[in-house]
Design an enzyme around this catalytic site. Structure first.
Site, PDB file in Angstrom:
ATOM      1  N   LYS A  75       0.820  -1.193   0.000  1.00 48.87           N
ATOM      2  CA  LYS A  75       0.000   0.000   0.000  1.00 48.87           C
ATOM      3  C   LYS A  75       0.867   1.261   0.000  1.00 48.87           C
ATOM      4  CE  LYS A  75      -3.022  -2.369   3.265  1.00 48.87           C
ATOM      5  NZ  LYS A  75      -3.499  -2.357   4.670  1.00 48.87           N
ATOM      6  N   GLY A  76       2.125   1.066   0.367  1.00 54.59           N
ATOM      7  CA  GLY A  76       3.010   2.196   0.660  1.00 54.59           C
ATOM      8  C   GLY A  76       3.172   3.225  -0.441  1.00 54.59           C
ATOM      9  N   GLU A 129       7.732   2.376  -5.795  1.00 55.32           N
ATOM     10  CA  GLU A 129       7.809   1.873  -4.427  1.00 55.32           C
ATOM     11  C   GLU A 129       8.031   3.047  -3.478  1.00 55.32           C
ATOM     12  OE1 GLU A 129       6.889  -0.033  -2.359  1.00 55.32           O
ATOM     13  OE2 GLU A 129       8.231  -1.670  -1.849  1.00 55.32           O
ATOM     14  N   ASP A 130       7.507   2.920  -2.255  1.00 52.11           N
ATOM     15  CA  ASP A 130       7.675   3.996  -1.279  1.00 52.11           C
ATOM     16  C   ASP A 130       9.133   4.130  -0.844  1.00 52.11           C
ATOM     17  OD1 ASP A 130       7.600   1.540   0.014  1.00 52.11           O
ATOM     18  OD2 ASP A 130       6.179   2.137   1.569  1.00 52.11           O
ATOM     19  N   ASP A 133      14.760  -0.378   0.844  1.00 50.80           N
ATOM     20  CA  ASP A 133      15.453  -0.559   2.120  1.00 50.80           C
ATOM     21  C   ASP A 133      16.502  -1.665   1.951  1.00 50.80           C
ATOM     22  OD1 ASP A 133      15.861  -0.243   4.898  1.00 50.80           O
ATOM     23  OD2 ASP A 133      14.338  -1.697   5.408  1.00 50.80           O
ATOM     24  N   LYS A 162      17.248   3.936   1.281  1.00 52.24           N
ATOM     25  CA  LYS A 162      18.146   3.836   2.456  1.00 52.24           C
ATOM     26  C   LYS A 162      19.310   2.955   2.037  1.00 52.24           C
ATOM     27  CE  LYS A 162      14.728   3.200   5.918  1.00 52.24           C
ATOM     28  NZ  LYS A 162      14.284   2.424   7.075  1.00 52.24           N
ATOM     29  N   ASP A 190       4.142   3.515   6.594  1.00 55.33           N
ATOM     30  CA  ASP A 190       3.417   3.267   7.841  1.00 55.33           C
ATOM     31  C   ASP A 190       4.288   2.663   8.936  1.00 55.33           C
ATOM     32  OD1 ASP A 190       3.659   0.718   6.409  1.00 55.33           O
ATOM     33  OD2 ASP A 190       2.397  -0.077   8.015  1.00 55.33           O
ATOM     34  N   ARG A 196       0.176   6.638   7.642  1.00 53.60           N
ATOM     35  CA  ARG A 196       0.357   6.761   6.185  1.00 53.60           C
ATOM     36  C   ARG A 196      -0.117   8.114   5.680  1.00 53.60           C
ATOM     37  NH1 ARG A 196       1.480   1.637   3.961  1.00 53.60           N
ATOM     38  NH2 ARG A 196       0.474  -0.087   5.015  1.00 53.60           N
TER      39      ARG A 196
HETATM   40  P1  IMP Z   1      12.906  -3.993   1.661  1.00 55.26           P
HETATM   41  O1  IMP Z   1      12.385  -5.282   1.088  1.00 55.26           O
HETATM   42  O2  IMP Z   1      13.722  -4.219   2.892  1.00 55.26           O
HETATM   43  O3  IMP Z   1      13.615  -3.113   0.662  1.00 55.26           O
HETATM   44  O4  IMP Z   1      11.673  -3.256   2.254  1.00 55.26           O
HETATM   45  C1  IMP Z   1      10.805  -2.548   1.590  1.00 55.26           C
HETATM   46  C2  IMP Z   1       9.549  -2.346   2.417  1.00 55.26           C
HETATM   47  O5  IMP Z   1       9.818  -2.243   3.834  1.00 55.26           O
HETATM   48  C3  IMP Z   1       8.929  -1.047   2.028  1.00 55.26           C
HETATM   49  O6  IMP Z   1       8.041  -1.221   0.981  1.00 55.26           O
HETATM   50  C4  IMP Z   1       8.245  -0.631   3.303  1.00 55.26           C
HETATM   51  O7  IMP Z   1       6.967  -1.211   3.366  1.00 55.26           O
HETATM   52  C5  IMP Z   1       9.062  -1.221   4.415  1.00 55.26           C
HETATM   53  N1  IMP Z   1       9.972  -0.213   5.023  1.00 55.26           N
HETATM   54  C6  IMP Z   1      11.301  -0.175   4.965  1.00 55.26           C
HETATM   55  N2  IMP Z   1      11.790   0.897   5.629  1.00 55.26           N
HETATM   56  C7  IMP Z   1      10.710   1.548   6.109  1.00 55.26           C
HETATM   57  C8  IMP Z   1      10.554   2.755   6.901  1.00 55.26           C
HETATM   58  O8  IMP Z   1      11.502   3.465   7.275  1.00 55.26           O
HETATM   59  N3  IMP Z   1       9.271   3.098   7.185  1.00 55.26           N
HETATM   60  C9  IMP Z   1       8.184   2.386   6.786  1.00 55.26           C
HETATM   61  N4  IMP Z   1       8.290   1.265   6.055  1.00 55.26           N
HETATM   62  C10 IMP Z   1       9.545   0.852   5.730  1.00 55.26           C
HETATM   63 MG    MG Z   2       5.817  -1.186   1.367  1.00 57.87          MG
END
Ligand code: IMP
Ligand code: MG
Length: 207
Positions: A75-76, A129-130, A133, A162, A190, A196
């Protein structure tokens, strides 16, 4: 405000704005004050940068003469998607995908697709994508489009990045802001499905 954008290239610094404007003060109620450290990226700053990102996308699509087929990851990225596409001055095809993690039999987090997009075979996709990470989600989704759905190409457009947390070798083609290792909420992001709706990006206290 610190300089944030280097000639449409990758963002070099994020501003750290505190809670300044009257609107921010109204939104950050006493309840929120206990959870939110500071505003990292203000509403105005987001608005300006998202406009620039739309221009970057338009420039790229015009040069490649491709159709713009956007897939927003739920949803982000919904708020980011809504803001971005309203700054694009030609036809955009918008679709959605939902992905979630679960615990499987083998160790480690597994990801699965809950909501499939329409037929994307042979299409050039831009994934919204929001936040990028660890990179696990986007790595999984990109492979899913290329290998399973037979998309022709996949580009990644992330509002936040990040880089210090990366576990997979994946980068976004378009990045709004590169941020330090802190947990952020607002503009679609979120904490346990809360916050959100904040119109700015704020640093969450418990991380
Ligand atoms: P990844 O798979 O670790 O890259 O994570 C991506 C997902 O983790 C994003 O779509 C977010 O839903 C969540 N996420 C990662 N960091 C944050 C943050 O600082 N705040 C909120 N959601 C986060
Ligand atoms: Mg997300």
């Amino acid at each position: 405000m610190t300089k944030i954008i280097d000639n449409f290239k990758k963002v070099i610094e994020v501003p750290n704005e505190g809670i300044k404007t009257r609107r921010e003060k109204t939104l950050v109620t006493d309840f929120l004050k206990e959870r939110i450290d500071r505003v990292l990226i203000s509403e105005k700053c987001l608005e300006l940068r998202i406009k620039e990102m739309a221009n970057e996308l338009v420039k790229e699509i015009r040069q490649s003469k491709k159709e713009l087929y956007i897939v927003s990851i739920l949803k982000g990225s919904v708020i980011f998607a809504a803001d971005l596409i309203r700054n694009i001055n030609f036809d955009v095809n918008l679709d959605f995908l939902s992905v979630s993690s679960y615990v499987g039999r083998k160790p480690g987090k597994k990801l699965r697709i809950n909501l499939e997009p329409e037929d994307v075979e042979g299409k050039d996709i831009v994934l919204l994508e929001d936040i990028l990470d660890t990179g696990n989600t986007l790595n999984f989704v990109k492979e899913y489009f290329l290998k399973k759905k037979k998309a022709r190409s996949v580009k990644i457009c992330a509002l936040l990045d990040k880089p210090s947390r990366r576990e997979k070798e994946i980068n976004a083609d378009f990045v709004g802001f590169s941020i330090p290792d802190c947990f952020v909420v607002g503009c679609g992001l979120d904490y346990n499905q809360h916050f959100r709706n904040l119109p700015f990006i704020a640093v969450f206290k418990k991380y």
